[in-house]
Design a protein around this motif. Structure first.
Motif, short mmCIF file in Angstrom:
data_model
loop_
_atom_site.label_atom_id
_atom_site.label_comp_id
_atom_site.label_asym_id
_atom_site.label_seq_id
_atom_site.Cartn_x
_atom_site.Cartn_y
_atom_site.Cartn_z
N GLU A 10 0.82 -1.22 0.00
CA GLU A 10 0.00 0.00 0.00
C GLU A 10 0.85 1.26 0.00
OE1 GLU A 10 -3.67 0.08 -0.11
OE2 GLU A 10 -2.92 -1.80 -0.94
N ASN A 67 -6.55 3.21 -0.96
CA ASN A 67 -7.58 4.19 -0.62
C ASN A 67 -8.33 3.69 0.62
OD1 ASN A 67 -9.93 5.75 -0.49
ND2 ASN A 67 -10.25 5.76 -2.70
N PRO A 68 -8.31 4.43 1.74
CA PRO A 68 -9.05 3.97 2.92
C PRO A 68 -10.53 3.75 2.66
CG PRO A 68 -7.56 5.75 3.50
CD PRO A 68 -7.55 5.65 2.00
N THR A 71 -10.76 0.33 1.19
CA THR A 71 -10.52 -0.63 2.28
C THR A 71 -11.75 -0.76 3.15
OG1 THR A 71 -8.15 -0.15 2.29
CG2 THR A 71 -9.07 -1.13 4.28
N VAL A 84 -7.41 -3.81 8.37
CA VAL A 84 -7.77 -2.43 8.00
C VAL A 84 -6.75 -1.41 8.50
CG1 VAL A 84 -9.47 -0.59 8.37
CG2 VAL A 84 -10.22 -2.89 7.69
N TYR A 87 -3.63 -1.50 6.27
CA TYR A 87 -3.89 -0.89 4.96
C TYR A 87 -3.86 0.63 5.05
CZ TYR A 87 -5.23 -5.00 2.18
OH TYR A 87 -5.22 -6.17 1.45
N VAL A 88 -4.57 1.18 6.02
CA VAL A 88 -4.70 2.64 6.12
C VAL A 88 -3.36 3.28 6.46
CG1 VAL A 88 -5.81 4.52 7.38
CG2 VAL A 88 -7.15 2.52 6.70
N GLN A 91 -1.31 3.36 3.30
CA GLN A 91 -1.86 4.33 2.36
C GLN A 91 -1.50 5.77 2.75
OE1 GLN A 91 -5.88 3.12 2.85
NE2 GLN A 91 -5.63 1.26 1.62
N LEU A 92 -1.66 6.10 4.03
CA LEU A 92 -1.38 7.46 4.47
C LEU A 92 0.10 7.79 4.32
CD1 LEU A 92 -2.45 10.08 5.66
CD2 LEU A 92 -2.11 9.10 7.95
N ASN A 221 -10.78 9.84 -1.80
CA ASN A 221 -9.72 9.06 -1.17
C ASN A 221 -9.15 9.86 -0.01
OD1 ASN A 221 -7.27 7.82 -0.45
ND2 ASN A 221 -6.79 7.23 -2.55
N ALA A 223 -6.76 9.28 2.15
CA ALA A 223 -5.29 9.30 2.23
C ALA A 223 -4.70 10.21 1.17
CB ALA A 223 -4.73 7.88 2.08
N LEU A 256 -15.48 8.27 3.08
CA LEU A 256 -15.79 7.13 3.96
C LEU A 256 -17.29 6.86 3.99
CD1 LEU A 256 -13.34 7.78 6.94
CD2 LEU A 256 -13.07 6.16 5.05
#
Length: 270
Positions: A10, A67-68, A71, A84, A87-88, A91-92, A221, A223, A256
């Protein structure tokens, strides 16, 4: 796949996405760039190619969420939440790395742009502080502390009409379209195996930009917006202005909420 594969996949994929996406905006915005003022069509295709590149460099490691919101939509649809946070986080951090690389690639252009007379509003005449009118003018033209700066658009999104309800709604609608497509691709093993799914996601991002990007700049997105906005706030750039933190919640909450809506619709129908 392991947690380290997910995180670094990611990070790499989102980094490439933001490098090419924010890079095309930088080329369009910054003076002295050969692609200066190339226009919205160039920006939308640049972001689409950024998505395509990010997907293909990270799919084998992490599945290329990038992309959160994606996810979140997948987690709601599948019921699998354990990965999760990993992933986040990837991404960030990847988005911040990509934005930093854009700054490095365009470093001289950022300086030339931010020191240009039309951008800074003219330089003050040097000398004793006897020019009260000039001093007053300079104080008046200084932006408010959190007013969007002249290069913030390279890094983060901003609305053309500042209306929180409309802005959130726009981000919800655009992200719902994206996440519905991603979840739909997941139902078709042929698209996943052939790699065509990544191309379809990239094309729908271009479509969202062309059709729904005008009001807010289509973050879709969290992030992609938050990471580069943080980088803008931290970079040592002269006359860069504020990072518009008063708006920063919109490209987080809107996408979100759009992802949750898309997952709910997908669950009801399929």
């Amino acid at each position: 796949m392991s947690s380290s594969d997910i995180f670094f996949g990611e990070l790499l994929g989102t980094g490439v996405l933001v490098l090419l996406g924010c890079g095309v905006v930088a080329g369009n915005v910054l003076r002295k760039s050969k692609s200066f003022d190339a226009g919205w069509l160039a920006i939308t295709f640049g972001w689409g190619i950024g998505v395509l590149s990010g997907v293909y460099v990270s799919t084998q490691l992490s599945g290329a969420h990038l992309n959160p919101a994606v996810t979140l939509g997948i987690a709601i649809d599948s019921g699998e939440w354990n990965d999760v946070p990993t992933y986040v986080a990837g991404q960030l951090l990847g988005a911040m790395v990509g934005a930093t690389l854009v700054w490095l690639a365009y470093y001289g252009h950022f300086l030339a742009h931010l020191e240009h007379r039309e951008v800074v509003g003219g330089s003050r005449t040097p000398g004793p502080k006897a020019f009260d009118a000039d001093a007053d003018h300079e104080e008046r033209r200084k932006p408010a502390r959190d007013e969007p700066g002249p290069v913030l658009g390279v890094f983060a999104t901003a609305p053309e009409i500042r209306n929180s309800v409309q802005n959130v709604a726009t981000e919800i609608i655009g992200t719902a379209v994206l996440v519905l497509l991603v979840l739909g691709i997941g139902l078709n093993d042929g698209l996943t195996v052939s790699g065509t799914g990544g191309l379809m996601v990239a094309l729908v991002v271009v479509g969202i930009g062309l059709s729904l990007g005008g009001p807010t700049g289509y973050a879709i997105n969290p992030a992609r917006d938050l990471g580069p906005r943080l980088v803008h706030a931290l970079l040592p750039l002269p006359n860069k202005g504020g990072s518009d933190w008063g708006y920063a919640w919109v490209p987080i909450v809107g996408p979100l909420a759009g992802a949750a809506l898309a997952a709910g619709i997908h669950g009801l129908l399929f």
